[in-house]
Design a protein around this motif. Structure first.
Motif, PDB file in Angstrom:
ATOM      1  N   ALA A 165      17.711  93.333 -52.422  1.00 34.41           N
ATOM      2  CA  ALA A 165      16.338  92.842 -52.271  1.00 34.41           C
ATOM      3  C   ALA A 165      16.002  92.391 -50.846  1.00 34.41           C
ATOM      4  CB  ALA A 165      16.075  91.722 -53.271  1.00 34.41           C
ATOM      5  N   PRO A 166      16.909  91.708 -50.129  1.00 34.90           N
ATOM      6  CA  PRO A 166      16.553  91.298 -48.760  1.00 34.90           C
ATOM      7  C   PRO A 166      16.264  92.485 -47.827  1.00 34.90           C
ATOM      8  CG  PRO A 166      18.431  90.031 -49.529  1.00 34.90           C
ATOM      9  CD  PRO A 166      18.188  91.110 -50.539  1.00 34.90           C
ATOM     10  N   ALA A 226      12.423  93.444 -46.215  1.00 34.90           N
ATOM     11  CA  ALA A 226      12.187  93.657 -44.783  1.00 34.90           C
ATOM     12  C   ALA A 226      11.543  95.022 -44.539  1.00 34.90           C
ATOM     13  CB  ALA A 226      13.498  93.530 -44.009  1.00 34.90           C
ATOM     14  N   LEU A 227      12.045  96.057 -45.210  1.00 32.11           N
ATOM     15  CA  LEU A 227      11.467  97.393 -45.038  1.00 32.11           C
ATOM     16  C   LEU A 227      10.029  97.459 -45.543  1.00 32.11           C
ATOM     17  CD1 LEU A 227      14.367  99.831 -45.959  1.00 32.11           C
ATOM     18  CD2 LEU A 227      13.340  99.444 -43.724  1.00 32.11           C
ATOM     19  N   GLU A 228       9.760  96.814 -46.661  1.00 28.80           N
ATOM     20  CA  GLU A 228       8.400  96.828 -47.195  1.00 28.80           C
ATOM     21  C   GLU A 228       7.428  96.141 -46.242  1.00 28.80           C
ATOM     22  OE1 GLU A 228       8.933  95.153 -51.095  1.00 28.80           O
ATOM     23  OE2 GLU A 228       9.514  97.091 -51.951  1.00 28.80           O
ATOM     24  N   LEU A 229       7.865  95.041 -45.628  1.00 28.78           N
ATOM     25  CA  LEU A 229       6.998  94.377 -44.650  1.00 28.78           C
ATOM     26  C   LEU A 229       6.734  95.289 -43.457  1.00 28.78           C
ATOM     27  CD1 LEU A 229       8.409  90.730 -44.625  1.00 28.78           C
ATOM     28  CD2 LEU A 229       6.113  91.440 -45.306  1.00 28.78           C
ATOM     29  N   ASP A 254       7.763  85.969 -41.766  1.00 29.23           N
ATOM     30  CA  ASP A 254       7.344  86.096 -43.166  1.00 29.23           C
ATOM     31  C   ASP A 254       8.495  85.815 -44.135  1.00 29.23           C
ATOM     32  OD1 ASP A 254       4.842  86.752 -42.278  1.00 29.23           O
ATOM     33  OD2 ASP A 254       4.957  88.868 -42.835  1.00 29.23           O
ATOM     34  N   LEU A 255       9.708  86.227 -43.746  1.00 32.11           N
ATOM     35  CA  LEU A 255      10.875  86.054 -44.621  1.00 32.11           C
ATOM     36  C   LEU A 255      11.636  84.754 -44.365  1.00 32.11           C
ATOM     37  CD1 LEU A 255      12.213  89.727 -44.460  1.00 32.11           C
ATOM     38  CD2 LEU A 255      11.011  88.639 -46.376  1.00 32.11           C
ATOM     39  N   SER A 256      11.190  83.999 -43.363  1.00 26.52           N
ATOM     40  CA  SER A 256      11.857  82.732 -42.980  1.00 26.52           C
ATOM     41  C   SER A 256      13.324  82.965 -42.626  1.00 26.52           C
ATOM     42  CB  SER A 256      11.743  81.690 -44.100  1.00 26.52           C
ATOM     43  OG  SER A 256      10.396  81.431 -44.395  1.00 26.52           O
ATOM     44  N   ILE A 257      13.542  83.977 -41.782  1.00 28.50           N
ATOM     45  CA  ILE A 257      14.887  84.280 -41.292  1.00 28.50           C
ATOM     46  C   ILE A 257      14.826  84.415 -39.773  1.00 28.50           C
ATOM     47  CG2 ILE A 257      15.660  85.418 -43.414  1.00 28.50           C
ATOM     48  CD1 ILE A 257      15.053  88.121 -42.100  1.00 28.50           C
TER      49      ILE A 257
END
Length: 194
Positions: A133-134, A138-141, A155-158
């Motif tokens: 899922a991670p 990322a790819l979808e964003l 957006d992912l807080s990473i």
């Protein structure tokens, strides 16, 4: 339910199917029917044909549970490969029939190109639905929302480094969708052909 079935689950499922447990087929269907249908639809672009492929694949699994070899990979991979083979075969048959009806409307080379593109698209769909899922997030964003790695990180807080790593790994996985095994060789994890 986790997307990737553990090998023990795969072996138990195969044993249950071999014993003729209808509940096992129902469980397998619940777990993989959306994968089978979406892969078939991706190749054929036809809802009715995708429904037929879904029935055919689960019928084959029910009648031939010993065709699955857990040593070759997961049951999910095997079911996906069965689907891809069935869908590509159906695509070839329908294209050949249409070509004959139109007196040569589609050349053999054009048909093979269509089949290769549909197969690569089906493999890409399978890879995306199977990836963690991670990586998928990322790819979808990046793809659907046109985010660069900095925006994806926010957006992912990473961290930005982690966002770059996820995007790079996700793209590497996707690039394998266009790599074809040598003729006559089954891709790893796909067991025997239909």
């Amino acid at each position: 339910m986790p997307k990737d079935a553990p090998p023990r689950w795969d072996r138990r499922m195969q044993q249950r199917l071999a014993r003729g447990e209808a509940a096992a087929l129902g469980e397998l269907y619940d777990r993989f029917a959306s994968l089978v249908h979406s892969l078939a639809h991706r190749v054929l672009s036809d809802e009715d044909e995708a429904d037929r492929i879904t029935r055919d694949v689960f019928g084959y699994v029910w009648e031939n549970p010993d065709a699955y070899d857990p040593k070759q990979g997961s049951m999910r991979s095997w079911v996906a490969k069965l689907t891809q083979r069935q869908a590509v075969q159906r695509l070839r048959q329908s294209s050949e029939a249409a070509s004959r009806a139109a007196n040569g409307g589609c050349s053999t080379e054009e048909l093979e190109l269509m089949v290769r593109r549909a197969s690569a698209a089906a493999r890409a769909d399978y890879i995306v639905t199977s990836m963690p899922a991670p990586l998928r997030a990322a790819l979808e964003l990046a793809y659907f929302q046109r985010r660069d790695y900095r925006q994806a990180a926010a957006d992912l807080s990473i961290t930005e480094d982690e966002a770059r790593r996820r995007l790079r790994l996700g793209l590497q996985l996707l690039s394998s969708a266009t790599v074809r095994p040598p003729d006559g060789a089954a891709p790893p994890g796909y067991g025997r052909a239909l």
